[in-house]
Write a protein that holds these residues in place. Structure first.
Motif, PDB file in Angstrom:
ATOM      1  N   LEU A 196       0.831  -1.540  -0.043  1.00 31.00           N
ATOM      2  CA  LEU A 196      -0.099   0.357  -0.237  1.00 31.00           C
ATOM      3  C   LEU A 196       1.414   1.753  -0.065  1.00 31.00           C
ATOM      4  CD1 LEU A 196      -2.468  -1.251   2.693  1.00 31.00           C
ATOM      5  CD2 LEU A 196      -2.886  -0.733  -0.050  1.00 31.00           C
ATOM      6  N   GLY A 197       1.808   1.562   0.991  1.00 28.44           N
ATOM      7  CA  GLY A 197       2.897   2.447   1.085  1.00 28.44           C
ATOM      8  C   GLY A 197       3.596   2.891  -0.565  1.00 28.44           C
ATOM      9  N   HIS A 198       4.224   1.521  -1.164  1.00 27.58           N
ATOM     10  CA  HIS A 198       4.268   2.324  -2.786  1.00 27.58           C
ATOM     11  C   HIS A 198       3.719   1.788  -3.515  1.00 27.58           C
ATOM     12  CE1 HIS A 198       6.339   0.901  -6.254  1.00 27.58           C
ATOM     13  NE2 HIS A 198       7.789   0.147  -4.912  1.00 27.58           N
ATOM     14  N   LEU A 199       2.337   1.416  -3.639  1.00 36.23           N
ATOM     15  CA  LEU A 199       1.053   2.748  -4.415  1.00 36.23           C
ATOM     16  C   LEU A 199       1.018   4.224  -4.235  1.00 36.23           C
ATOM     17  CD1 LEU A 199      -0.946   0.893  -6.656  1.00 36.23           C
ATOM     18  CD2 LEU A 199      -2.432   0.611  -4.936  1.00 36.23           C
ATOM     19  N   TRP A 200       0.677   3.877  -2.345  1.00 37.28           N
ATOM     20  CA  TRP A 200       0.512   5.286  -2.434  1.00 37.28           C
ATOM     21  C   TRP A 200       1.673   6.091  -3.181  1.00 37.28           C
ATOM     22  CZ3 TRP A 200      -3.581   7.192   1.137  1.00 37.28           C
ATOM     23  CH2 TRP A 200      -2.967   8.458   1.359  1.00 37.28           C
ATOM     24  N   THR A 201       3.033   6.138  -2.576  1.00 36.10           N
ATOM     25  CA  THR A 201       3.500   7.118  -3.121  1.00 36.10           C
ATOM     26  C   THR A 201       4.109   7.127  -4.903  1.00 36.10           C
ATOM     27  OG1 THR A 201       5.822   4.906  -2.796  1.00 36.10           O
ATOM     28  CG2 THR A 201       4.674   7.207  -0.531  1.00 36.10           C
ATOM     29  N   SER A 202       3.515   5.623  -5.087  1.00 39.05           N
ATOM     30  CA  SER A 202       3.640   5.637  -7.035  1.00 39.05           C
ATOM     31  C   SER A 202       2.785   7.137  -6.923  1.00 39.05           C
ATOM     32  CB  SER A 202       3.700   4.382  -7.141  1.00 39.05           C
ATOM     33  OG  SER A 202       5.154   3.302  -7.009  1.00 39.05           O
ATOM     34  N   ALA A 203       1.698   7.195  -6.652  1.00 41.45           N
ATOM     35  CA  ALA A 203       0.648   8.263  -7.089  1.00 41.45           C
ATOM     36  C   ALA A 203       1.585   9.230  -6.744  1.00 41.45           C
ATOM     37  CB  ALA A 203      -0.281   7.158  -6.903  1.00 41.45           C
ATOM     38  N   GLY A 204       1.777   9.581  -6.563  1.00 43.65           N
ATOM     39  CA  GLY A 204       2.484  10.928  -6.466  1.00 43.65           C
ATOM     40  C   GLY A 204       2.300  11.608  -5.324  1.00 43.65           C
ATOM     41  N   ILE A 205       1.471  10.548  -4.595  1.00 45.13           N
ATOM     42  CA  ILE A 205       1.116  10.937  -2.499  1.00 45.13           C
ATOM     43  C   ILE A 205       2.080  11.353  -1.822  1.00 45.13           C
ATOM     44  CG2 ILE A 205      -0.682  11.308  -0.596  1.00 45.13           C
ATOM     45  CD1 ILE A 205      -2.216   9.452  -2.729  1.00 45.13           C
ATOM     46  N   ARG A 206       2.025  12.310  -1.481  1.00 46.72           N
ATOM     47  CA  ARG A 206       3.631  12.930  -0.066  1.00 46.72           C
ATOM     48  C   ARG A 206       2.877  13.207   1.161  1.00 46.72           C
ATOM     49  NH1 ARG A 206       5.329  10.049  -3.455  1.00 46.72           N
ATOM     50  NH2 ARG A 206       7.291   9.891  -4.125  1.00 46.72           N
ATOM     51  N   LEU A 207       3.709  13.603   2.070  1.00 50.07           N
ATOM     52  CA  LEU A 207       3.365  13.835   3.234  1.00 50.07           C
ATOM     53  C   LEU A 207       4.331  15.348   3.132  1.00 50.07           C
ATOM     54  CD1 LEU A 207       4.776  12.051   6.057  1.00 50.07           C
ATOM     55  CD2 LEU A 207       2.331  12.429   5.346  1.00 50.07           C
ATOM     56  N   PRO A 208       3.206  16.177   3.227  1.00 51.48           N
ATOM     57  CA  PRO A 208       3.344  17.502   3.390  1.00 51.48           C
ATOM     58  C   PRO A 208       5.365  18.278   4.308  1.00 51.48           C
ATOM     59  CG  PRO A 208       2.145  18.342   5.329  1.00 51.48           C
ATOM     60  CD  PRO A 208       2.204  16.333   4.579  1.00 51.48           C
ATOM     61  N   GLY A 209       6.216  19.213   4.077  1.00 54.67           N
ATOM     62  CA  GLY A 209       6.834  19.953   4.609  1.00 54.67           C
ATOM     63  C   GLY A 209       8.480  19.314   4.379  1.00 54.67           C
ATOM     64  N   TYR A 210       9.306  19.436   5.058  1.00 54.61           N
ATOM     65  CA  TYR A 210      10.612  18.684   5.387  1.00 54.61           C
ATOM     66  C   TYR A 210      11.032  17.344   5.756  1.00 54.61           C
ATOM     67  CZ  TYR A 210      11.714  23.558   2.893  1.00 54.61           C
ATOM     68  OH  TYR A 210      12.597  24.291   2.297  1.00 54.61           O
ATOM     69  N   LEU A 211      11.360  16.946   5.208  1.00 55.78           N
ATOM     70  CA  LEU A 211      12.021  15.214   5.733  1.00 55.78           C
ATOM     71  C   LEU A 211      13.343  15.842   6.189  1.00 55.78           C
ATOM     72  CD1 LEU A 211      12.273  12.704   5.991  1.00 55.78           C
ATOM     73  CD2 LEU A 211      13.489  12.105   3.821  1.00 55.78           C
ATOM     74  N   SER A 212      14.090  17.055   5.841  1.00 51.40           N
ATOM     75  CA  SER A 212      15.200  17.281   6.512  1.00 51.40           C
ATOM     76  C   SER A 212      16.018  18.722   6.134  1.00 51.40           C
ATOM     77  CB  SER A 212      16.859  15.883   5.755  1.00 51.40           C
ATOM     78  OG  SER A 212      18.312  16.982   6.642  1.00 51.40           O
ATOM     79  N   LYS A 213      15.642  19.641   7.178  1.00 52.99           N
ATOM     80  CA  LYS A 213      15.884  21.299   7.130  1.00 52.99           C
ATOM     81  C   LYS A 213      17.334  20.905   6.263  1.00 52.99           C
ATOM     82  CE  LYS A 213      11.922  23.781   8.530  1.00 52.99           C
ATOM     83  NZ  LYS A 213      11.383  24.236   9.597  1.00 52.99           N
ATOM     84  N   VAL A 214      17.824  20.139   7.372  1.00 56.58           N
ATOM     85  CA  VAL A 214      19.133  20.490   7.043  1.00 56.58           C
ATOM     86  C   VAL A 214      20.009  20.601   5.750  1.00 56.58           C
ATOM     87  CG1 VAL A 214      21.660  19.432   8.224  1.00 56.58           C
ATOM     88  CG2 VAL A 214      19.936  20.072   9.649  1.00 56.58           C
ATOM     89  N   GLU A 215      19.595  18.891   4.820  1.00 51.44           N
ATOM     90  CA  GLU A 215      19.351  18.680   3.751  1.00 51.44           C
ATOM     91  C   GLU A 215      18.850  18.831   2.411  1.00 51.44           C
ATOM     92  OE1 GLU A 215      20.382  15.311   2.735  1.00 51.44           O
ATOM     93  OE2 GLU A 215      21.413  14.300   4.931  1.00 51.44           O
ATOM     94  N   ASP A 216      17.898  20.085   2.742  1.00 53.96           N
ATOM     95  CA  ASP A 216      17.149  20.891   2.235  1.00 53.96           C
ATOM     96  C   ASP A 216      16.348  20.102   1.116  1.00 53.96           C
ATOM     97  OD1 ASP A 216      15.486  23.360   1.033  1.00 53.96           O
ATOM     98  OD2 ASP A 216      17.158  23.398  -0.511  1.00 53.96           O
ATOM     99  N   LEU A 217      15.556  19.105   2.607  1.00 49.86           N
ATOM    100  CA  LEU A 217      15.176  17.810   1.058  1.00 49.86           C
ATOM    101  C   LEU A 217      13.620  17.730   2.041  1.00 49.86           C
ATOM    102  CD1 LEU A 217      15.418  15.132  -0.101  1.00 49.86           C
ATOM    103  CD2 LEU A 217      16.176  14.153   2.024  1.00 49.86           C
ATOM    104  N   ARG A 218      12.799  18.431   0.899  1.00 47.74           N
ATOM    105  CA  ARG A 218      11.098  17.654   1.456  1.00 47.74           C
ATOM    106  C   ARG A 218      11.149  16.027   1.089  1.00 47.74           C
ATOM    107  NH1 ARG A 218       9.277  23.148   1.674  1.00 47.74           N
ATOM    108  NH2 ARG A 218       6.766  22.146   1.332  1.00 47.74           N
TER     109      ARG A 218
END
Length: 206
Positions: free
Chosen positions: A77-99
């Motif tokens: 389900l996670g693979h299907l969800w992310t493959s559809a382009g759905i993501r959490l908002p915001g940053y995964l890592s602000k230090v690396e400027d990675l959303r």
């Protein structure tokens, strides 16, 4: 693919292998009425993991199968969800400027997520394994219902017959999910296209 073909041949050879000694056959027959022995395969143990096994050994393997099946269902389900382009908002890592939206789907995400993020996932899963989702002693394998930090168990108040049916369905869905997520990973590595019948990335597009 060669490995998968070899495993298929192994399973086929086991189906036509000569009958084993009476003692081993008796031990295997003891599990032929267990939950999960369903058509069309019936009792299927090509690797002979249950040869000379006792009930404790069977319960341990069933517990592991259920846990792997549950993880595989979430993974698919996670693979299907992310493959559809759905993501959490915001940053995964602000230090690396990675959303979160910058992280690709599938196995490619492991190359993008910082080591600190991988470590958090590892320790969180370990915490769930050791402290939260623990086997209810005296109950059927995979029952994590009592004394846990998260509500798990049957919804509503099903009868015993309905509980057995639900457990059988969970086993089948978990087995299908294990094959499903394995197939997605194999196809992703083969040609970068894990979904061969549809493309989740096109969902919602006009």
């Amino acid at each position: 693919m060669k490995v998968l073909a070899a495993l298929a041949l192994l399973g086929s050879a086991a189906a036509f292998a000569p009958q084993q000694a009476a003692k081993a056959s008796t031990a295997l027959n003891a599990f032929e009425t267990e939950l999960g022995v369903q058509p069309p395969l019936g009792f299927y143990d090509p690797l002979m993991l249950l040869k000379n096994a006792d009930q404790e050994r069977f319960d341990r393997l069933r517990y592991v199968e259920l846990k792997h099946g549950r993880i595989a269902q979430l993974a698919f389900l996670g693979h299907l969800w992310t493959s559809a382009g759905i993501r959490l908002p915001g940053y995964l890592s602000k230090v690396e400027d990675l959303r979160f939206e910058d992280v690709p789907a599938g196995l490619a995400a492991l190359e993008k997520i910082p080591i600190e993020g991988i470590s958090q996932i590892f320790f969180f899963v370990g915490f769930l394994e050791l402290a939260i989702w623990r086997q209810n002693e005296g109950s059927f394998p995979g029952d994590f219902s009592p004394g846990t930090g998260f509500p798990v168990g049957f919804l509503g108040n099903p009868t015993e017959e309905e509980k057995i049916d639900l457990r059988a369905k969970e086993l089948n869905q978990g087995r299908a999910a294990m094959m499903g997520i394995l197939a997605l990973m194999v196809h992703e590595k083969l040609d970068g296209n894990p979904y061969i019948f549809f493309d989740p990335a096109t969902w919602g597009s006009s």
